[in-house]
Design an enzyme around this catalytic site. Structure first.
Site, short mmCIF file in Angstrom:
data_model
loop_
_atom_site.label_atom_id
_atom_site.label_comp_id
_atom_site.label_asym_id
_atom_site.label_seq_id
_atom_site.Cartn_x
_atom_site.Cartn_y
_atom_site.Cartn_z
CB CYS A 1 -0.94 0.10 1.19
SG CYS A 1 -2.11 -1.25 1.28
NE ARG B 1 4.68 1.62 -0.10
CZ ARG B 1 5.68 1.29 0.68
NH1 ARG B 1 6.91 1.50 0.28
NH2 ARG B 1 5.49 0.78 1.87
CD1 TRP C 1 -0.56 -6.20 -3.34
CD2 TRP C 1 -0.72 -6.84 -1.21
NE1 TRP C 1 -0.30 -7.54 -3.29
CE2 TRP C 1 -0.39 -7.97 -2.00
CE3 TRP C 1 -0.89 -7.03 0.16
CZ2 TRP C 1 -0.21 -9.24 -1.46
CZ3 TRP C 1 -0.70 -8.29 0.70
CH2 TRP C 1 -0.36 -9.38 -0.11
CG ASN D 1 1.87 0.45 4.26
OD1 ASN D 1 1.61 -0.73 4.12
ND2 ASN D 1 3.10 0.93 4.17
N GLY D 2 -0.37 -1.33 6.35
CA GLY D 2 -0.01 -2.22 7.45
C GLY D 2 -1.20 -3.07 7.85
CD GLU E 1 15.60 -14.03 -9.87
OE1 GLU E 1 15.03 -14.32 -8.81
OE2 GLU E 1 15.50 -12.92 -10.42
CE LYS F 1 11.97 -12.01 -10.76
NZ LYS F 1 13.07 -11.60 -9.91
CD GLU G 1 8.02 -11.74 -9.48
OE1 GLU G 1 9.25 -11.77 -9.52
OE2 GLU G 1 7.40 -11.13 -8.59
CG HIS H 1 15.00 -38.26 -6.84
ND1 HIS H 1 15.29 -39.55 -6.50
CD2 HIS H 1 16.17 -37.71 -7.27
CE1 HIS H 1 16.58 -39.78 -6.68
NE2 HIS H 1 17.14 -38.66 -7.16
CE LYS I 1 11.11 -3.17 -6.95
NZ LYS I 1 11.39 -4.54 -7.38
O1 M6R Z 1 12.83 -5.80 -1.20
P1 M6R Z 1 13.26 -7.21 -0.96
O2 M6R Z 1 14.47 -7.58 -1.72
O3 M6R Z 1 13.40 -7.53 0.50
O4 M6R Z 1 12.05 -8.08 -1.51
C1 M6R Z 1 12.04 -9.48 -1.38
C2 M6R Z 1 10.97 -10.09 -2.25
O5 M6R Z 1 9.71 -9.60 -1.88
C3 M6R Z 1 11.18 -9.81 -3.73
O6 M6R Z 1 12.44 -10.22 -4.16
C4 M6R Z 1 10.10 -10.52 -4.57
O7 M6R Z 1 10.25 -11.89 -4.46
C5 M6R Z 1 10.16 -10.06 -6.01
N1 M6R Z 1 8.83 -9.80 -6.49
C6 M6R Z 1 10.78 -11.06 -6.92
O8 M6R Z 1 10.85 -10.61 -8.24
#
Ligand code: M6R
Length: 593
Positions: A2, A28, A76, A100-101, A461, A465, A468, A484, A588
């Site tokens: 948020c 956010r 969010w 926010n929270g 990774e 990617k 998401e 396995h 984010k």
């Molecule tokens: O800001 P941070 O690096 O602590 O964030 C960690 C994760 O929330 C962040 O890497 C998230 O997994 C991304 N959306 C991945 O692309």
């Protein structure tokens, strides 16, 4: 999660500034948005909409707003579905708030307020805050006192801003667990309270980051004033710093999306971190290193484990912050605790770090946002120099997180930074091939990313990617583990991205790709030029598509591989027509648990 922005000003139409700032905070959260202001007749007005901020902007453009105080929010969702009724600001008896929270005791407070005949119209935890302020006003307190009383009753995490239609010259904010900054325009005619400096780029010349438990009052008399109270409600001072975020940091600079711009920066920012890396951290005497993080930052830690154990021969544990903080971990004395976070605000990483500090151990943070909570609270900090990362999917930050951990265990003067830049550039120059592959694979039912050794964290990774951004299930697996169990999923509708540079694992990973081909699976093989003579006809199989990157050895090879999987995820999402910068359901900065 948020985003919040608010303003008290001598100017007449604050709505354009609020909407502009809100758009910069959209990273956010972006499921709904809203704005509240007090008009010239001292009436509280509210406009909310479901969806991205452009919808709110459309609604606001249709009306004339004359006001010099307002609050705005991009959501969010945590408590309550994505509906206009659950969107912020929430209002009660002339009080409007954005939050926010998460308010953990909202049920209990709501029960108490229902008995006092307060009414609720949303499913959110937030609405109770507005009602509680109104309750304290009803009991004879002025707005400021009612706000302070309310803050002291709340449990959980919050950044809150409130306005009240009967005291139109006061803006109140409070921070506990979620970030909040005050901003001052150059001409001193507008003061702001917002989630971060990005919101205030171009609006505020100077800012103050609030500390845990702080309450801020901004007041308009013949000029604007502000007062900060600490968690014991005593007046306090906090440092004023210049707002270094410029508009060009938060613009696309000619790229179609922020994510593409940020992937293209991977080649240049490696030099930033290399040039600025002059930390005097001697890891050779340590018994072990413990790395704690979430998401992509966690994968950067996993990648570094391979390098640090191989090069420096020091044992490395890598842990997910949300697990670490709720275990009863054994804390060692000669262990270095490293916390990695792009945003520096991820609540689980922050709380895990606080836990380690409380146990008396020193903490080192790798953060991109140097004014963030993690950066400020860590004992030592390595700044990542990636520049502002706006795309919700983290890309360039992953590259510099990995590189800075690598620089902890190699001699800087021996490191071939020019060579590394060339390697990444060669992948960027090959973007058309990757966009072509993305077209081929976009309808895959699910994806496997496989790799052995150091290629395995990159596979993780890659899977994160594509998951998401393309909304299909994707799993990263050590290539040797596929048989396995997971191989049961393989059929002609599943693509496997095999990360197999010509290294010591090459032959074994190739055998694993043969096992997948034998079950009609399809393969995108990412490998190095040297492998061309060792593919034994694999490249001519109709179910195999090869991508060759220039030859190199570890620790260099990982970097072009990372850029490949970032571009592949990017183009796959684009070819499906999705919003790559703001994928659904995400935010984010993950400031809630
Ligand atoms: O800001 P941070 O690096 O602590 O964030 C960690 C994760 O929330 C962040 O890497 C998230 O997994 C991304 N959306 C991945 O692309």
């Amino acid at each position: 999660m948020c985003g919040i922005v608010s303003i008290l000003s001598f100017e007449d139409d604050i709505s354009k500034k609020l909407i502009g700032a809100l758009e910069r905070l959209e990273y956010r959260g972006y499921d709904s948005a809203g704005l509240a202001f007090i008009d010239k007749n001292s009436n509280l007005q509210r406009i909310r909409s479901v969806g991205k901020i452009e919808e709110l902007r459309r609604r606001i453009n249709k009306i004339t707003i004359k006001s010099n105080i307002g609050i705005a929010h991009t959501r969010w969702a945590t408590h309550g579905k994505v509906t206009e009724g659950n969107a912020h600001p929430h209002v009660s008896n002339g009080v409007a708030i954005v939050h926010n929270g998460i308010i953990e005791n909202y049920q209990e407070l709501k029960k108490k307020l229902l008995k006092e005949n307060f009414e609720f119209e949303s499913e959110t935890d937030t609405e109770v805050i507005a009602a509680l302020i109104a309750f304290h006003i009803k009991n004879g307190n002025n707005f400021e006192q009612a706000f302070k009383n309310t803050i002291l009753e709340l449990k959980g995490t919050f950044a809150i801003v409130a306005i009240y239609e009967k005291e139109t010259n006061i803006l109140l904010g409070a921070k506990k667990g979620s970030p909040m900054a005050i901003g001052f325009s150059e001409d001193e005619r507008s003061y702001y309270i917002a989630s971060d400096a990005i919101a205030l780029s171009s609006l505020a010349k100077n800012i103050i980051y609030l500390e845990e438990g702080d309450i801020v009052k901004i007041e308009k008399q013949d000029k604007l004033n502000y007062t900060i109270f600490n968690s014991s409600i005593h007046m306090t001072k906090r440092n004023i710093i210049p707002n270094n975020v410029s508009l060009s940091d938060v613009s696309k600079n000619g790229y179609e999306t922020f994510m593409l711009k940020e992937i293209f920066e991977e080649a240049t920012i490696v030099r930033n971190i290399y040039n600025n890396f002059d930390y005097d951290i001697n890891i050779s005497d340590l018994d072990s290193i413990s790395i704690i993080a979430c998401g992509t930052s966690y994968y950067a830690g996993l990648l570094a484990k391979y390098w640090i154990e191989d090069i420096a021969q020091i044992h490395v544990d890598v842990e997910i912050a949300s697990e670490f903080r709720y275990r009863n971990p054994v804390i060692f004395s000669n262990t270095l605790y490293i916390f990695i976070s792009q945003s520096g605000e991820t609540i689980d990483t922050l709380c895990a770090m606080r836990m380690v500090k409380e146990l008396g151990r020193k903490t080192l943070a790798l953060v991109n946002v140097e004014t963030s909570s993690i950066a400020r609270e860590a004992d030592y900090m390595i700044k990542l120099f990636a520049g502002v990362e706006i795309g919700v999917a983290s890309t360039k930050a992953f590259v510099v997180q990995a590189l800075s951990l690598l620089l902890l265990c190699v001699k800087k003067q021996d490191f071939k930074i020019d060579f590394l830049e060339d390697l990444i550039n060669s992948v960027l120059n090959n973007k058309y091939q990757l966009s072509h592959i993305a077209e081929k694979i976009k309808d895959s039912r699910s994806f496997f990313y496989i790799g052995r050794g150091i290629n395995y964290p990159i596979a993780l990774e890659g899977a994160l990617k594509i998951k998401e951004l393309s909304y299909v299930s994707a799993e990263g697996y050590p290539a040797g583990e596929i048989k396995h169990g997971p191989i049961a999923i393989i059929d002609e509708n599943v693509y496997t991205i095999a990360l197999a540079p010509f290294d010591k694992y090459f032959e074994k990973t190739i055998s694993n790709t043969q096992e997948i081909l034998a079950r009609n699976g399809k393969i995108i093989l990412i490998t190095t030029e040297k492998a061309r003579d060792h593919l034994h006809g694999l490249e001519s199989s109709k179910n195999v598509y090869c991508v060759f990157i220039p030859d190199s050895d570890e620790p260099y090879t990982s970097f072009p591989l990372i850029t490949v999987i970032h571009l592949l995820a990017y183009y796959t999402s684009k070819s499906k027509g999705y919003d790559v910068d703001k994928p659904r359901n995400l935010a984010k900065s993950v400031t809630v648990e």
